[in-house]
Design a protein around this motif. Structure first.
Motif, PDB file in Angstrom:
ATOM      1  N   UNK A   2       6.781 -44.026  82.371  1.00 38.95           N
ATOM      2  CA  UNK A   2       7.010 -45.248  81.911  1.00 38.95           C
ATOM      3  C   UNK A   2       7.141 -46.352  82.751  1.00 38.95           C
ATOM      4  N   UNK A   3       7.788 -45.928  84.009  1.00 36.86           N
ATOM      5  CA  UNK A   3       8.141 -47.092  84.868  1.00 36.86           C
ATOM      6  C   UNK A   3       6.828 -47.252  85.394  1.00 36.86           C
ATOM      7  N   UNK A   4       5.847 -46.457  85.807  1.00 40.42           N
ATOM      8  CA  UNK A   4       4.642 -47.017  86.425  1.00 40.42           C
ATOM      9  C   UNK A   4       3.823 -47.790  85.616  1.00 40.42           C
ATOM     10  N   UNK A   5       3.910 -47.495  84.178  1.00 43.79           N
ATOM     11  CA  UNK A   5       3.343 -48.121  83.033  1.00 43.79           C
ATOM     12  C   UNK A   5       3.650 -49.725  83.286  1.00 43.79           C
ATOM     13  N   UNK A   6       4.948 -49.870  83.237  1.00 49.93           N
ATOM     14  CA  UNK A   6       5.606 -51.068  83.470  1.00 49.93           C
ATOM     15  C   UNK A   6       5.212 -51.826  84.595  1.00 49.93           C
ATOM     16  N   UNK A   7       5.061 -51.203  85.602  1.00 51.03           N
ATOM     17  CA  UNK A   7       4.539 -51.922  86.942  1.00 51.03           C
ATOM     18  C   UNK A   7       3.110 -52.422  86.683  1.00 51.03           C
ATOM     19  N   UNK A   8       2.291 -51.882  85.955  1.00 53.95           N
ATOM     20  CA  UNK A   8       1.065 -52.164  85.754  1.00 53.95           C
ATOM     21  C   UNK A   8       0.841 -53.240  84.726  1.00 53.95           C
TER      22      UNK A   8
ATOM     23  N   UNK B  96       5.526 -42.087  78.324  1.00 53.45           N
ATOM     24  CA  UNK B  96       4.543 -41.851  79.371  1.00 53.45           C
ATOM     25  C   UNK B  96       3.216 -42.817  78.970  1.00 53.45           C
ATOM     26  N   UNK B  97       2.247 -42.706  79.950  1.00 50.04           N
ATOM     27  CA  UNK B  97       0.847 -43.444  79.559  1.00 50.04           C
ATOM     28  C   UNK B  97      -0.319 -42.589  80.245  1.00 50.04           C
ATOM     29  N   UNK B  98      -1.518 -42.789  79.546  1.00 52.61           N
ATOM     30  CA  UNK B  98      -2.794 -42.621  80.411  1.00 52.61           C
ATOM     31  C   UNK B  98      -3.031 -43.706  81.199  1.00 52.61           C
ATOM     32  N   UNK B  99      -3.595 -43.782  82.459  1.00 56.09           N
ATOM     33  CA  UNK B  99      -3.938 -44.727  83.099  1.00 56.09           C
ATOM     34  C   UNK B  99      -5.415 -44.460  83.635  1.00 56.09           C
TER      35      UNK B  99
ATOM     36  N   UNK C  29      -0.557 -45.957  75.727  1.00 59.14           N
ATOM     37  CA  UNK C  29       0.962 -45.707  75.693  1.00 59.14           C
ATOM     38  C   UNK C  29       1.074 -44.711  74.780  1.00 59.14           C
ATOM     39  N   UNK C  30       1.862 -43.494  75.281  1.00 59.26           N
ATOM     40  CA  UNK C  30       2.379 -42.574  74.499  1.00 59.26           C
ATOM     41  C   UNK C  30       3.860 -42.713  74.294  1.00 59.26           C
ATOM     42  N   UNK C  31       4.038 -42.783  72.840  1.00 60.16           N
ATOM     43  CA  UNK C  31       5.158 -42.811  72.302  1.00 60.16           C
ATOM     44  C   UNK C  31       5.854 -41.523  71.595  1.00 60.16           C
ATOM     45  N   UNK C  32       4.865 -40.583  71.659  1.00 60.14           N
ATOM     46  CA  UNK C  32       5.289 -39.213  71.056  1.00 60.14           C
ATOM     47  C   UNK C  32       5.109 -38.111  71.810  1.00 60.14           C
ATOM     48  N   UNK C  33       5.855 -37.017  71.873  1.00 62.31           N
ATOM     49  CA  UNK C  33       5.394 -36.109  72.702  1.00 62.31           C
ATOM     50  C   UNK C  33       4.115 -35.434  72.604  1.00 62.31           C
ATOM     51  N   UNK C  34       3.839 -35.446  71.316  1.00 60.06           N
ATOM     52  CA  UNK C  34       2.492 -34.672  70.848  1.00 60.06           C
ATOM     53  C   UNK C  34       1.340 -35.367  71.577  1.00 60.06           C
ATOM     54  N   UNK C  35       1.565 -36.714  71.771  1.00 56.93           N
ATOM     55  CA  UNK C  35       0.415 -37.447  72.452  1.00 56.93           C
ATOM     56  C   UNK C  35       0.254 -37.016  73.693  1.00 56.93           C
TER      57      UNK C  35
ATOM     58  N   UNK D 297     -12.275 -40.852  85.059  1.00 56.52           N
ATOM     59  CA  UNK D 297     -11.310 -41.331  85.984  1.00 56.52           C
ATOM     60  C   UNK D 297     -10.054 -41.614  85.221  1.00 56.52           C
ATOM     61  N   UNK D 298      -8.937 -40.518  85.148  1.00 59.49           N
ATOM     62  CA  UNK D 298      -7.852 -40.869  84.239  1.00 59.49           C
ATOM     63  C   UNK D 298      -6.614 -39.902  84.493  1.00 59.49           C
ATOM     64  N   UNK D 299      -5.504 -40.491  84.714  1.00 55.68           N
ATOM     65  CA  UNK D 299      -4.368 -39.504  84.815  1.00 55.68           C
ATOM     66  C   UNK D 299      -3.207 -39.774  84.038  1.00 55.68           C
ATOM     67  N   UNK D 300      -2.206 -39.055  83.943  1.00 50.61           N
ATOM     68  CA  UNK D 300      -0.963 -39.414  83.475  1.00 50.61           C
ATOM     69  C   UNK D 300       0.161 -40.218  84.319  1.00 50.61           C
ATOM     70  N   UNK D 301       0.807 -41.267  83.991  1.00 52.25           N
ATOM     71  CA  UNK D 301       1.491 -42.071  84.778  1.00 52.25           C
ATOM     72  C   UNK D 301       3.062 -42.217  83.821  1.00 52.25           C
TER      73      UNK D 301
END
Length: 348
Positions: free
Chosen positions: A124-130, A141-144, A95-101, A118-122
């Motif tokens: 915040x809404x997509x993170x909540x779905x997971x 945003x988050x890395x998934x 989970x990313x809570x700062x723009x620098x991340x 295998x990793x991508x940026x998703x």
């Protein structure tokens, strides 16, 4: 088991996931191998983990490359060792809570992909779905990475130990190493054994073992404590391992509870203050866990290098090999580390 032999081509010191992998890979290659473990197999750091193997390690594609190779080996584990691991895919999210991340993730993405991760940026809404426990407002945003699996570390240890024995390796438990001579004679309370090569895979004690052979490994043991929450008031879907990039807090499902970790109290910090920091992050990121009771699950030490990347190599002037400094991620790298040690020993 009968007493120690007088000689072996390779003496592996340490019977955790790295040591048993090394013993298996060496014996499979025809190397006369003896493993020495001061306690029971898998009784150290290998038994005190969150029980996850993954390939995405933020900012560290080299570790990711080793982890990708290891995940492939775990998928073939039953074929190679005769033991089934029962891998269960859960996925891993940062989970990313700062723009620098987010910027750091984008800068790191090409290296991760080149390593086979295998990793991508998703969003915040997509993170909540997971992971429905996440507060969407607290996350940018988050890395998934879907390639993350639940596994019992002791199953890996037992599988590799059985595979090593099947290929002729001899494994001795409750046999601590007390000294290593210049000619690679390894001393224990049960006797001494002359090794053509010594292989150090002793986890948090690797620095101590190396010093017996006059080899310096700049490792620092770190404490890690896993915690359980109280039982959740209502059933939850099985959650991916979810890490807060800023604090390192990690959570995952564990039956009717949540298993979590965030290191251990800092120097001078009370346990109550540390638990308070954890509770603060939980309440912000996962409101349903705000105020939930926290209880010790298990604790242990792990070995860390100054860069948090593992040391795998061979001493330039004596037949002393080592794999240490996995910073709590030994399960994720054990198959590749064992194969790398085998290759180093055979060509040395």
């Amino acid at each position: 088991m009968s007493g120690l032999p007088e000689h072996a081509q390779a003496v592996v010191i340490g019977g955790g996931v790295i040591g048993t992998s090394a013993a298996h890979h060496l014996a499979e290659a025809g190397v006369d191998t003896v493993l020495l473990e001061r306690g029971g197999l898998g009784g150290g750091a290998s038994a005190h983990t969150a029980g996850m193997v993954r390939s995405y390690f933020p900012g560290n594609p080299d570790t990711g490359q080793r982890a990708v190779r290891s995940l492939n080996a775990y998928h073939e584990f039953a074929r190679d060792t005769g033991a089934s691991l029962g891998l269960k895919r859960l996925g891993f999210m940062a989970l990313f809570t700062e723009e620098q991340q987010i910027a750091d993730f984008e800068a790191d993405r090409q290296g991760q992909q080149a390593a086979g991760v295998e990793v991508g940026l998703i969003s915040a809404r997509e993170a909540v779905e997971l992971n429905p426990l996440i507060d969407e407002r607290a996350v940018l945003a988050a890395a998934w990475s879907p390639e993350a699996y639940h596994v019992d570390g002791l199953d890996i240890v037992r599988g590799y130990a059985a595979g090593a024995r099947n290929h002729g390796a001899r494994l001795f438990t409750h046999t601590p190493v007390t000294g290593i001579d210049d000619d690679n004679t390894v001393h224990t309370p049960q006797g001494s054994i002359k090794a053509d090569s010594v292989v150090c895979t002793a986890g948090p004690w690797s620095g101590e073992v190396a010093s017996m052979a006059s080899v310096e490994l700049p490792l620092t043991p770190h404490a890690m404590e896993m915690l359980f929450t109280d039982a959740l008031p209502s059933p939850q879907p099985e959650l991916p391992m979810t890490m807060h990039a800023a604090s390192g807090l990690r959570i995952r499902s564990w039956r009717d509870r949540i298993l979590l970790a965030m290191g251990a109290p800092k120097a001078g910090e009370t346990r109550e203050a540390w638990l308070g920091r954890i509770s603060g992050h939980l309440g912000t990121l996962f409101p349903a866990l705000d105020g939930i009771g926290l209880h010790r699950a298990w604790s242990g030490d792990f070995d860390a290098s100054p860069s948090n990347a593992a040391f795998i190599g061979a001493h330039p002037t004596r037949r002393f090999l080592y794999a240490a400094g996995f910073t709590g991620a030994g399960l994720c790298q054990a198959p590749a580390a064992g194969a790398q040690l085998r290759d180093l020993l055979i060509v040395k």
